[in-house]
Design a protein around this motif. Sequence first.
Motif, PDB file in Angstrom:
ATOM      1  N   PHE A 428       0.827  -1.207   0.000  1.00 18.79           N
ATOM      2  CA  PHE A 428       0.000   0.000   0.000  1.00 18.79           C
ATOM      3  C   PHE A 428       0.862   1.259   0.000  1.00 18.79           C
ATOM      4  O   PHE A 428       0.544   2.250  -0.668  1.00 18.79           O
ATOM      5  N   THR A 429       1.958   1.235   0.743  1.00 27.61           N
ATOM      6  CA  THR A 429       2.837   2.396   0.830  1.00 27.61           C
ATOM      7  C   THR A 429       3.846   2.468  -0.310  1.00 27.61           C
ATOM      8  O   THR A 429       4.601   3.437  -0.416  1.00 27.61           O
ATOM      9  N   GLY A 430       3.891   1.440  -1.159  1.00 29.12           N
ATOM     10  CA  GLY A 430       4.801   1.445  -2.302  1.00 29.12           C
ATOM     11  C   GLY A 430       6.182   0.903  -2.014  1.00 29.12           C
ATOM     12  O   GLY A 430       7.062   0.947  -2.877  1.00 29.12           O
ATOM     13  N   ASP A 431       6.397   0.356  -0.822  1.00 30.28           N
ATOM     14  CA  ASP A 431       7.707  -0.196  -0.479  1.00 30.28           C
ATOM     15  C   ASP A 431       7.953  -1.566  -1.104  1.00 30.28           C
ATOM     16  O   ASP A 431       9.098  -1.999  -1.240  1.00 30.28           O
ATOM     17  N   THR A 432       6.864  -2.263  -1.453  1.00 32.89           N
ATOM     18  CA  THR A 432       6.958  -3.602  -2.021  1.00 32.89           C
ATOM     19  C   THR A 432       6.006  -3.708  -3.205  1.00 32.89           C
ATOM     20  O   THR A 432       4.915  -3.132  -3.172  1.00 32.89           O
ATOM     21  N   SER A 433       6.378  -4.452  -4.220  1.00 31.31           N
ATOM     22  CA  SER A 433       5.484  -4.656  -5.357  1.00 31.31           C
ATOM     23  C   SER A 433       4.410  -5.665  -4.984  1.00 31.31           C
ATOM     24  O   SER A 433       4.596  -6.472  -4.061  1.00 31.31           O
ATOM     25  N   PRO A 434       3.266  -5.653  -5.681  1.00 28.85           N
ATOM     26  CA  PRO A 434       2.223  -6.635  -5.383  1.00 28.85           C
ATOM     27  C   PRO A 434       2.703  -8.083  -5.494  1.00 28.85           C
ATOM     28  O   PRO A 434       2.369  -8.913  -4.648  1.00 28.85           O
ATOM     29  N   THR A 435       3.495  -8.392  -6.499  1.00 34.16           N
ATOM     30  CA  THR A 435       4.002  -9.760  -6.658  1.00 34.16           C
ATOM     31  C   THR A 435       4.919 -10.139  -5.510  1.00 34.16           C
ATOM     32  O   THR A 435       4.825 -11.244  -4.947  1.00 34.16           O
ATOM     33  N   ALA A 436       5.797  -9.217  -5.142  1.00 39.79           N
ATOM     34  CA  ALA A 436       6.700  -9.483  -4.021  1.00 39.79           C
ATOM     35  C   ALA A 436       5.934  -9.575  -2.710  1.00 39.79           C
ATOM     36  O   ALA A 436       6.285 -10.368  -1.823  1.00 39.79           O
ATOM     37  N   GLY A 437       4.859  -8.780  -2.580  1.00 37.27           N
ATOM     38  CA  GLY A 437       4.048  -8.835  -1.369  1.00 37.27           C
ATOM     39  C   GLY A 437       3.365 -10.176  -1.212  1.00 37.27           C
ATOM     40  O   GLY A 437       3.298 -10.733  -0.109  1.00 37.27           O
ATOM     41  N   ALA A 438       2.852 -10.727  -2.323  1.00 37.30           N
ATOM     42  CA  ALA A 438       2.212 -12.046  -2.274  1.00 37.30           C
ATOM     43  C   ALA A 438       3.225 -13.122  -1.924  1.00 37.30           C
ATOM     44  O   ALA A 438       2.930 -14.045  -1.145  1.00 37.30           O
ATOM     45  N   ALA A 439       4.427 -13.025  -2.491  1.00 39.83           N
ATOM     46  CA  ALA A 439       5.477 -13.995  -2.186  1.00 39.83           C
ATOM     47  C   ALA A 439       5.885 -13.900  -0.716  1.00 39.83           C
ATOM     48  O   ALA A 439       6.158 -14.918  -0.065  1.00 39.83           O
ATOM     49  N   ARG A 440       5.924 -12.683  -0.186  1.00 39.72           N
ATOM     50  CA  ARG A 440       6.259 -12.495   1.228  1.00 39.72           C
ATOM     51  C   ARG A 440       5.214 -13.163   2.122  1.00 39.72           C
ATOM     52  O   ARG A 440       5.569 -13.812   3.119  1.00 39.72           O
ATOM     53  N   MET A 441       3.937 -13.001   1.765  1.00 37.75           N
ATOM     54  CA  MET A 441       2.885 -13.657   2.544  1.00 37.75           C
ATOM     55  C   MET A 441       3.098 -15.169   2.582  1.00 37.75           C
ATOM     56  O   MET A 441       3.041 -15.790   3.644  1.00 37.75           O
ATOM     57  N   ARG A 442       3.331 -15.755   1.429  1.00 35.67           N
ATOM     58  CA  ARG A 442       3.518 -17.203   1.371  1.00 35.67           C
ATOM     59  C   ARG A 442       4.725 -17.627   2.195  1.00 35.67           C
ATOM     60  O   ARG A 442       4.653 -18.606   2.963  1.00 35.67           O
ATOM     61  N   ARG A 443       5.802 -16.897   2.100  1.00 32.52           N
ATOM     62  CA  ARG A 443       7.028 -17.244   2.834  1.00 32.52           C
ATOM     63  C   ARG A 443       6.804 -17.168   4.348  1.00 32.52           C
ATOM     64  O   ARG A 443       7.187 -18.085   5.090  1.00 32.52           O
ATOM     65  N   GLU A 444       6.169 -16.100   4.808  1.00 33.94           N
ATOM     66  CA  GLU A 444       5.985 -15.934   6.252  1.00 33.94           C
ATOM     67  C   GLU A 444       4.899 -16.866   6.801  1.00 33.94           C
ATOM     68  O   GLU A 444       4.975 -17.311   7.957  1.00 33.94           O
ATOM     69  N   LEU A 445       3.904 -17.171   5.992  1.00 35.91           N
ATOM     70  CA  LEU A 445       2.908 -18.142   6.419  1.00 35.91           C
ATOM     71  C   LEU A 445       3.527 -19.534   6.542  1.00 35.91           C
ATOM     72  O   LEU A 445       3.181 -20.307   7.451  1.00 35.91           O
ATOM     73  N   ARG A 446       4.428 -19.870   5.633  1.00 34.90           N
ATOM     74  CA  ARG A 446       5.116 -21.165   5.723  1.00 34.90           C
ATOM     75  C   ARG A 446       5.936 -21.254   7.008  1.00 34.90           C
ATOM     76  O   ARG A 446       6.026 -22.321   7.633  1.00 34.90           O
ATOM     77  N   ASP A 447       6.525 -20.153   7.398  1.00 37.82           N
ATOM     78  CA  ASP A 447       7.286 -20.149   8.649  1.00 37.82           C
ATOM     79  C   ASP A 447       6.355 -20.405   9.836  1.00 37.82           C
ATOM     80  O   ASP A 447       6.677 -21.204  10.735  1.00 37.82           O
ATOM     81  N   LEU A 448       5.180 -19.756   9.838  1.00 43.05           N
ATOM     82  CA  LEU A 448       4.221 -19.976  10.917  1.00 43.05           C
ATOM     83  C   LEU A 448       3.709 -21.420  10.916  1.00 43.05           C
ATOM     84  O   LEU A 448       3.562 -22.041  11.969  1.00 43.05           O
ATOM     85  N   ALA A 449       3.440 -21.936   9.721  1.00 41.22           N
ATOM     86  CA  ALA A 449       2.907 -23.291   9.609  1.00 41.22           C
ATOM     87  C   ALA A 449       3.870 -24.344  10.099  1.00 41.22           C
ATOM     88  O   ALA A 449       3.463 -25.448  10.501  1.00 41.22           O
ATOM     89  N   SER A 450       5.151 -24.027  10.084  1.00 42.62           N
ATOM     90  CA  SER A 450       6.161 -25.005  10.512  1.00 42.62           C
ATOM     91  C   SER A 450       6.296 -25.077  12.031  1.00 42.62           C
ATOM     92  O   SER A 450       6.943 -25.992  12.562  1.00 42.62           O
ATOM     93  N   ARG A 451       5.704 -24.159  12.742  1.00 45.02           N
ATOM     94  CA  ARG A 451       5.835 -24.134  14.211  1.00 45.02           C
ATOM     95  C   ARG A 451       4.777 -25.007  14.867  1.00 45.02           C
ATOM     96  O   ARG A 451       3.637 -25.064  14.413  1.00 45.02           O
ATOM     97  N   PRO A 452       5.116 -25.667  15.957  1.00 42.89           N
ATOM     98  CA  PRO A 452       4.127 -26.501  16.665  1.00 42.89           C
ATOM     99  C   PRO A 452       3.138 -25.638  17.439  1.00 42.89           C
ATOM    100  O   PRO A 452       3.493 -24.584  17.974  1.00 42.89           O
ATOM    101  N   ALA A 453       1.897 -26.078  17.484  1.00 39.68           N
ATOM    102  CA  ALA A 453       0.877 -25.367  18.256  1.00 39.68           C
ATOM    103  C   ALA A 453       1.201 -25.455  19.747  1.00 39.68           C
ATOM    104  O   ALA A 453       1.667 -26.500  20.221  1.00 39.68           O
ATOM    105  N   PRO A 454       1.000 -24.399  20.503  1.00 37.27           N
ATOM    106  CA  PRO A 454       1.347 -24.418  21.933  1.00 37.27           C
ATOM    107  C   PRO A 454       0.431 -25.275  22.780  1.00 37.27           C
ATOM    108  O   PRO A 454       0.783 -25.645  23.896  1.00 37.27           O
ATOM    109  N   VAL A 455      -0.788 -25.565  22.292  1.00 42.67           N
ATOM    110  CA  VAL A 455      -1.730 -26.375  23.079  1.00 42.67           C
ATOM    111  C   VAL A 455      -2.266 -27.484  22.190  1.00 42.67           C
ATOM    112  O   VAL A 455      -2.662 -27.220  21.059  1.00 42.67           O
TER     113      VAL A 455
END
Length: 455
Positions: A428-455
Amino acid sequence: MRDRIPTLSPPTPSRRHVLRGGVALGAAGAAALAVGGCGSTLAQGFTGGAPSPSRLNFWNPFTGGDGERMLAMQDVYRAAHRSTELKSATFLWGNPYYTKLTLATLGDRPPQVAVIHLSKLPTLAEAGLLTELRAEDLARHGLTEDKFDARPWRKSRFDGAPHAVPLDTHPFVLFFRTDIAKKAGLLDGQGQLADVDGPDAFIDALRAAKEVTGAWGGSVASVKEASMQFRLFWSLYRQLGGGDLVAEQGKRVVIDTAAAAEALSYIRRLSQEKVIPANTDGKGAITLLTTGKAGFLMDGVWQVLAVQSAKVTFDMRPLPRIFKDAPYACAADSHALVLPKAPTASAQRLDLSLGFVASMLHSSKLWSQGGHVPAWLPTQRSRAYKELVPQSHYATAADGAVYDPAAWYGGAGSTLQNVVGDAVTSVFTGDTSPTAGAARMRRELRDLASRPAPV
């Protein structure tokens, strides 16, 4: 080789049992952070004092205008049930509230009734923290499926069984200044906002409003408000036909990066064409509308009280259908009433608890004044609600409600919202392109998905 002599050792404790062991310390900290004046309730909940069989403990995360209405709804219950000792505790909203509720339940000292967001239900139910509600028990208190809005009712189920009773739907919607819209030629013959659906039509409307205000066409929280940026993205992504971001309770990432990039491209267009500022926080976005420096505001329905307090002429409607190739969608959540799992039937107080839940539903008119669309159909279909303006004008948005993806790191005020929302802001602020923003989402979601649930 020397023969190994087998030895017996205690089994490895489960995460749930480990958490039970540490619950006393965590719960004590929770008590210290409680907002409301409810010492006796908290003392019973956290220290194990014997509760009265007529006592009903209720936890919720509501302050401000929502808190005032919740207290009024409790007063209605108290007036009709003088033999019940209702004790209410209010905690800080967000993850701290859910941590306290989890600790208290794991420690076998939960409240009888609590408020949750339905986006949190899959995680809480999978962890075994909620009481499954049987249809016959609900029916005994008049809480039958035909009396509830379909989407929140379906969302209240886990593994095919109800685990919550929905109170409302609170979608992401469009506020607009009627005086500015009139000057901009955006009202029809009946004084209603003209069609602003479609990617170009909405931006044309923002541009027309900007010509009137001399500043901006619209506003949305774009900095320091990752959750609001998530709601904007989630609405457009789902309008494009994008599916869930994650699956299998957050263990697998399934984001459609093409749809994500397209949604982000439109969000970037809003700031690039200078019809919406890209450096506004939540309060600033509302102020732009109330001071006449913007004709539109995209925000949650709960902001209706803040806008009303400014004494300006405004109305509301569902978020525009920007993309028309898929069913209408807008980001939303629901508050619901649950019975955290108690250690015994006497501690659960099923009928006392469900009687309280039913009373809260019957007070839905009070709750809807704060902006929430009532899930209780007798209220939603009533003349009194239809005459409630502007709240009733966006009620149909509940039909397109899309809840956050089910994941232990998802839901209201979650890490998932922050991760996705921060990526949206960078586009939104122009710091990242839409394509790069989508790739960032996928990358960071994969990091979250790799973590074990606390409960």
